[in-house]
Design a protein around this motif. Structure first.
Motif, PDB file in Angstrom:
ATOM      1  N   MET A 103      19.355 -39.414 -10.851  1.00  0.00           N
ATOM      2  CA  MET A 103      19.421 -38.570  -9.655  1.00  0.00           C
ATOM      3  C   MET A 103      18.758 -37.228  -9.941  1.00  0.00           C
ATOM      4  SD  MET A 103      22.765 -37.402  -7.437  1.00  0.00           S
ATOM      5  CE  MET A 103      23.438 -36.378  -8.739  1.00  0.00           C
ATOM      6  N   ALA A 104      17.984 -36.726  -8.991  1.00  0.00           N
ATOM      7  CA  ALA A 104      17.295 -35.456  -9.171  1.00  0.00           C
ATOM      8  C   ALA A 104      18.285 -34.301  -9.104  1.00  0.00           C
ATOM      9  CB  ALA A 104      16.226 -35.291  -8.103  1.00  0.00           C
ATOM     10  N   THR A 119      24.281 -32.304 -10.254  1.00  0.00           N
ATOM     11  CA  THR A 119      23.777 -31.306  -9.311  1.00  0.00           C
ATOM     12  C   THR A 119      23.021 -30.206 -10.036  1.00  0.00           C
ATOM     13  OG1 THR A 119      25.599 -31.719  -7.776  1.00  0.00           O
ATOM     14  CG2 THR A 119      24.425 -29.638  -7.526  1.00  0.00           C
ATOM     15  N   VAL A 120      23.544 -29.799 -11.175  1.00  0.00           N
ATOM     16  CA  VAL A 120      22.891 -28.756 -11.962  1.00  0.00           C
ATOM     17  C   VAL A 120      22.530 -29.317 -13.333  1.00  0.00           C
ATOM     18  CG1 VAL A 120      25.123 -27.830 -12.723  1.00  0.00           C
ATOM     19  CG2 VAL A 120      23.077 -26.413 -12.894  1.00  0.00           C
ATOM     20  N   LEU A 121      21.296 -29.113 -13.725  1.00  0.00           N
ATOM     21  CA  LEU A 121      20.848 -29.482 -15.065  1.00  0.00           C
ATOM     22  C   LEU A 121      21.005 -28.243 -15.944  1.00  0.00           C
ATOM     23  CD1 LEU A 121      17.654 -31.486 -16.012  1.00  0.00           C
ATOM     24  CD2 LEU A 121      18.372 -29.487 -17.322  1.00  0.00           C
ATOM     25  N   VAL A 122      21.862 -28.340 -16.922  1.00  0.00           N
ATOM     26  CA  VAL A 122      22.118 -27.203 -17.805  1.00  0.00           C
ATOM     27  C   VAL A 122      21.329 -27.392 -19.095  1.00  0.00           C
ATOM     28  CG1 VAL A 122      23.858 -25.856 -19.018  1.00  0.00           C
ATOM     29  CG2 VAL A 122      24.419 -26.926 -16.823  1.00  0.00           C
ATOM     30  N   ARG A 123      20.377 -26.507 -19.306  1.00  0.00           N
ATOM     31  CA  ARG A 123      19.541 -26.567 -20.510  1.00  0.00           C
ATOM     32  C   ARG A 123      20.266 -25.914 -21.682  1.00  0.00           C
ATOM     33  NH1 ARG A 123      13.860 -26.770 -20.083  1.00  0.00           N
ATOM     34  NH2 ARG A 123      13.822 -25.027 -21.532  1.00  0.00           N
ATOM     35  N   ARG A 171       6.840 -36.049 -14.659  1.00  0.00           N
ATOM     36  CA  ARG A 171       8.239 -36.412 -14.389  1.00  0.00           C
ATOM     37  C   ARG A 171       9.123 -36.142 -15.603  1.00  0.00           C
ATOM     38  NH1 ARG A 171       5.827 -41.030 -11.932  1.00  0.00           N
ATOM     39  NH2 ARG A 171       5.991 -40.970  -9.652  1.00  0.00           N
ATOM     40  N   TYR A 172       8.611 -36.446 -16.775  1.00  0.00           N
ATOM     41  CA  TYR A 172       9.399 -36.252 -17.996  1.00  0.00           C
ATOM     42  C   TYR A 172       9.732 -34.770 -18.176  1.00  0.00           C
ATOM     43  CZ  TYR A 172      10.941 -37.179 -22.786  1.00  0.00           C
ATOM     44  OH  TYR A 172      11.701 -37.304 -23.935  1.00  0.00           O
ATOM     45  N   ALA A 173       8.730 -33.914 -17.985  1.00  0.00           N
ATOM     46  CA  ALA A 173       8.956 -32.475 -18.123  1.00  0.00           C
ATOM     47  C   ALA A 173       9.879 -31.958 -17.021  1.00  0.00           C
ATOM     48  CB  ALA A 173       7.620 -31.734 -18.088  1.00  0.00           C
ATOM     49  N   TRP A 174       9.691 -32.460 -15.804  1.00  0.00           N
ATOM     50  CA  TRP A 174      10.529 -32.029 -14.673  1.00  0.00           C
ATOM     51  C   TRP A 174      11.980 -32.419 -14.913  1.00  0.00           C
ATOM     52  CZ3 TRP A 174      13.738 -33.461 -10.691  1.00  0.00           C
ATOM     53  CH2 TRP A 174      13.795 -32.614  -9.574  1.00  0.00           C
ATOM     54  N   GLN A 175      12.188 -33.635 -15.388  1.00  0.00           N
ATOM     55  CA  GLN A 175      13.548 -34.103 -15.647  1.00  0.00           C
ATOM     56  C   GLN A 175      14.189 -33.391 -16.831  1.00  0.00           C
ATOM     57  OE1 GLN A 175      12.860 -38.311 -15.972  1.00  0.00           O
ATOM     58  NE2 GLN A 175      12.657 -38.594 -13.757  1.00  0.00           N
ATOM     59  N   ARG A 203       6.359 -34.078  -3.820  1.00  0.00           N
ATOM     60  CA  ARG A 203       7.451 -33.957  -2.853  1.00  0.00           C
ATOM     61  C   ARG A 203       8.791 -34.299  -3.500  1.00  0.00           C
ATOM     62  NH1 ARG A 203       3.783 -36.257   1.107  1.00  0.00           N
ATOM     63  NH2 ARG A 203       4.561 -38.322   0.527  1.00  0.00           N
ATOM     64  N   ASP A 204       8.801 -35.364  -4.302  1.00  0.00           N
ATOM     65  CA  ASP A 204      10.047 -35.814  -4.925  1.00  0.00           C
ATOM     66  C   ASP A 204      10.501 -34.879  -6.043  1.00  0.00           C
ATOM     67  OD1 ASP A 204       9.915 -37.964  -3.227  1.00  0.00           O
ATOM     68  OD2 ASP A 204       9.283 -39.415  -4.754  1.00  0.00           O
ATOM     69  N   SER A 205       9.535 -34.338  -6.774  1.00  0.00           N
ATOM     70  CA  SER A 205       9.829 -33.462  -7.918  1.00  0.00           C
ATOM     71  C   SER A 205       8.974 -32.205  -7.760  1.00  0.00           C
ATOM     72  CB  SER A 205       9.504 -34.172  -9.238  1.00  0.00           C
ATOM     73  OG  SER A 205      10.191 -35.407  -9.332  1.00  0.00           O
TER      74      SER A 205
END
Length: 294
Positions: free
Chosen positions: A1-2, A70-74, A147-151, A175-177
């Motif tokens: 999920m994005a 919902t939130v990606l925590v780096r 996509r890999y970097a975005w994810q 649009r998706d990412s």
């Protein structure tokens, strides 16, 4: 999920960001740690302060959403980097006279090495990544790498000549990412000057097709107006076109030698448009920023 949000260390502080958005919010170390803990627990709700911030800054309604997903925590990095740029491939479908890459061979890393490089960037703390080339969208692994970097929670800027932005697969990807920004180079205000500078018949038509598709899709664009001896008479017209399209633009006039030390790009400069450069007094390269190429 994005993910809808990114929480990340940044230099000596912390940021809360929305992928593809220019605006962001500084958050305290305590809020960052609270998000980090909440995102590690299945079903834990997004903290009220984060819900309010998302509403105030981006108009997002995230009340009742779980923090996880919902939130990606780096994670914090011991290395202290925050920005990087990457030439994913030196190859290009244009042959611009001023290009600092010189011969532009179609060389780039294998997919496994691209993944390893992106992992290194993430672990180094890179939050903002510029992917360039050559023409990056031509690389056979561009979409997978993007996509890999975005994810991984990176805010992505793509530097492109725009000639392929009309492709449905690229439009869907962006649009998706959503990217942070698409920076498109403009080499003329007419077919004659554009095709002359790029040394490719049909380059102007490809650029117009790509930029029109990107504008229609509402992608976050900026145009670099590249001024050289070939198109100097159209410098104002190029800027006017970008303004007409309601696209942020910046004039780029001073060229650099090729990466092999050749001075050919300097010969393409428009003497009348050169800007006085300040003496070099150092930069953040190697401290908070680094560059990678094939």
């Amino acid at each position: 999920m994005a993910h809808a949000l990114i929480a990340s260390p940044f230099l000596d502080g912390h940021l809360l960001l929305k992928p593809g958005a220019r605006a962001g919010a500084r958050i305290s170390a305590d809020h960052y740690e609270g998000l980090r803990q909440a995102a590690a627990v299945d079903g834990e709700s997004l903290p009220a302060w984060a819900v309010q911030t998302a509403s105030d800054v981006w108009g997002l309604e995230l009340g009742g959403h779980p923090a996880q997903g919902t939130v990606l925590v780096r994670e914090p990095s011991p290395y202290g980097y925050c920005r990087a740029s990457w030439e994913i491939n030196l190859g290009c479908n244009f042959g611009c006279k001023h290009c600092y890459l010189g011969e532009r061979p179609f060389s780039g890393l294998a997919w496994e090495d691209k993944v390893r490089l992106l992992d290194i960037m993430r672990e180094a703390g890179v939050l903002w990544l510029q992917i360039t080339g050559g023409e990056p969208t031509m690389d056979p692994h561009f979409q997978r790498a993007y996509r890999y970097a975005w994810q991984a929670g990176m805010m992505l800027t793509i530097s492109t000549n725009g000639s392929l932005l009309w492709r449905p697969d690229l439009l869907k990807l962006f649009r998706d990412s959503p990217p942070y920004r698409l920076v498109v180079s403009m080499y003329g205000a007419s077919e004659e000057s554009f095709d002359t500078l790029t040394q490719r018949r049909g380059a102007w038509k490809a650029f117009r097709r790509g930029i029109n598709a990107a504008r229609e899709a509402g992608l976050p664009l900026r145009i670099n107006v590249v001024v050289t001896e070939d198109n100097a008479s159209e410098a104002d017209e190029m800027a006017a076109l970008a303004d007409e399209w309601n696209v942020e633009n910046h004039a780029y006039t001073n060229m650099t030698p090729t990466i092999y030390g050749g001075g050919e790009p300097l010969l393409a400069q428009s003497a009348a448009h050169l800007r006085q450069r300040k003496p070099f007094a150092g930069c953040n390269a190697g401290h908070t920023f680094f560059h990678a190429d094939p």
